[in-house]
Design an enzyme around this catalytic site. Structure first.
Site, PDB file in Angstrom:
ATOM      1  N   ASP A   8      28.009  70.029  54.886  1.00 60.76           N
ATOM      2  CA  ASP A   8      27.360  70.671  56.026  1.00 60.76           C
ATOM      3  C   ASP A   8      26.313  69.698  56.582  1.00 60.76           C
ATOM      4  OD1 ASP A   8      25.071  70.895  54.458  1.00 60.76           O
ATOM      5  OD2 ASP A   8      24.986  73.081  54.500  1.00 60.76           O
ATOM      6  N   CYS A  66      26.296  70.109  50.233  1.00 57.43           N
ATOM      7  CA  CYS A  66      25.430  70.859  51.138  1.00 57.43           C
ATOM      8  C   CYS A  66      24.001  70.660  50.637  1.00 57.43           C
ATOM      9  CB  CYS A  66      25.838  72.328  51.232  1.00 57.43           C
ATOM     10  SG  CYS A  66      25.734  73.276  49.699  1.00 57.43           S
ATOM     11  N   THR A  68      22.019  72.429  48.513  1.00 56.68           N
ATOM     12  CA  THR A  68      21.883  72.600  47.060  1.00 56.68           C
ATOM     13  C   THR A  68      23.189  72.415  46.301  1.00 56.68           C
ATOM     14  OG1 THR A  68      22.384  74.949  47.249  1.00 56.68           O
ATOM     15  CG2 THR A  68      20.042  74.311  47.374  1.00 56.68           C
ATOM     16  N   GLY A  71      25.956  76.848  47.715  1.00 59.83           N
ATOM     17  CA  GLY A  71      26.740  77.588  48.704  1.00 59.83           C
ATOM     18  C   GLY A  71      28.180  77.113  48.747  1.00 59.83           C
ATOM     19  N   HIS A  99      36.981  70.076  30.066  1.00 63.81           N
ATOM     20  CA  HIS A  99      37.143  71.420  29.505  1.00 63.81           C
ATOM     21  C   HIS A  99      37.578  72.457  30.533  1.00 63.81           C
ATOM     22  CE1 HIS A  99      34.344  70.667  25.782  1.00 63.81           C
ATOM     23  NE2 HIS A  99      35.277  69.738  25.926  1.00 63.81           N
ATOM     24  N   HIS A 134      41.499  74.302  25.682  1.00 64.94           N
ATOM     25  CA  HIS A 134      40.841  74.466  26.982  1.00 64.94           C
ATOM     26  C   HIS A 134      41.812  75.016  28.028  1.00 64.94           C
ATOM     27  CE1 HIS A 134      37.361  72.627  25.310  1.00 64.94           C
ATOM     28  NE2 HIS A 134      38.029  71.543  24.971  1.00 64.94           N
TER      29      HIS A 134
HETATM   30  C1  RB5 Z   1      21.768  75.369  54.785  1.00 63.47           C
HETATM   31  O1  RB5 Z   1      20.481  75.440  55.234  1.00 63.47           O
HETATM   32  C2  RB5 Z   1      21.801  75.501  53.276  1.00 63.47           C
HETATM   33  O2  RB5 Z   1      21.703  76.844  52.967  1.00 63.47           O
HETATM   34  C3  RB5 Z   1      23.045  74.858  52.728  1.00 63.47           C
HETATM   35  O3  RB5 Z   1      23.020  73.490  52.975  1.00 63.47           O
HETATM   36  C4  RB5 Z   1      23.256  74.986  51.247  1.00 63.47           C
HETATM   37  O4  RB5 Z   1      22.170  74.547  50.529  1.00 63.47           O
HETATM   38  C5  RB5 Z   1      23.731  76.297  50.802  1.00 63.47           C
HETATM   39  O5  RB5 Z   1      23.904  76.567  49.627  1.00 63.47           O
END
Ligand code: RB5
Length: 144
Positions: A8, A66, A68, A71, A99, A134
């Protein structure tokens, strides 16, 4: 090796770095289906598209980026048959292949620096699924 990469708006720079790294280190063919602009984009759309391509057998593995990684990972795992993991260190990346037979690696561009991200990708792509006990557990993952 054929690798799918997607992202993203939060991971434009990390995508460029990892694409170059994967191409160079693994002589892999990297296909980019991610965002190319900085405007707000919706990670579920990218994750679902990548997950479907993986299940169709068009690519060996996918790397989804993305903010984190969470998502992308949640969204990819909504597609039945997909095993996606979010990793912020190399050990889990390796074990997720050995695994869990993960096909999709998710990394958070806001969480992990570029050099650590390369190490995570390396462990994921170099590891091999061990099968055996596994495989039995992997077969148990789909529950509905
Ligand atoms: C977008 O702002 C953010 O939510 C996305 O990049 C990601 O971290 C979602 O898990």
């Amino acid at each position: 090796m054929k690798i799918l990469i997607s992202n993203d708006h939060n991971a434009l720079e990390l995508k460029k770095i990892l694409t170059a790294h994967i191409e160079e280190k693994f002589s892999a063919e990297v296909t980019d289906i991610g965002s190319t602009g900085e405007k707000g984009t919706d990670y579920p759309e990218y994750a679902h598209a990548a997950a479907k391509k993986i299940l169709a057998g068009e690519h060996d593995f996918a790397v989804l980026l993305c903010g984190t990684g969470a998502g992308m990972c949640i969204a990819a795992n909504k597609i039945r048959g997909v095993r996606a993991v979010v990793c912020s260190e190399p050990y889990t990346a390796r074990l997720s292949r050995e695994h869990n037979d993960a096909q999709i690696l998710c990394i958070g561009a806001r969480v992990v620096g570029a050099e650590l991200a390369k190490m995570i990708v390396d462990e994921f792509l170099q590891a091999r699924f061990e099968g055996g006990r596994h495989q039995v557990r992997v077969d148990m993952l789909e529950c509905n």
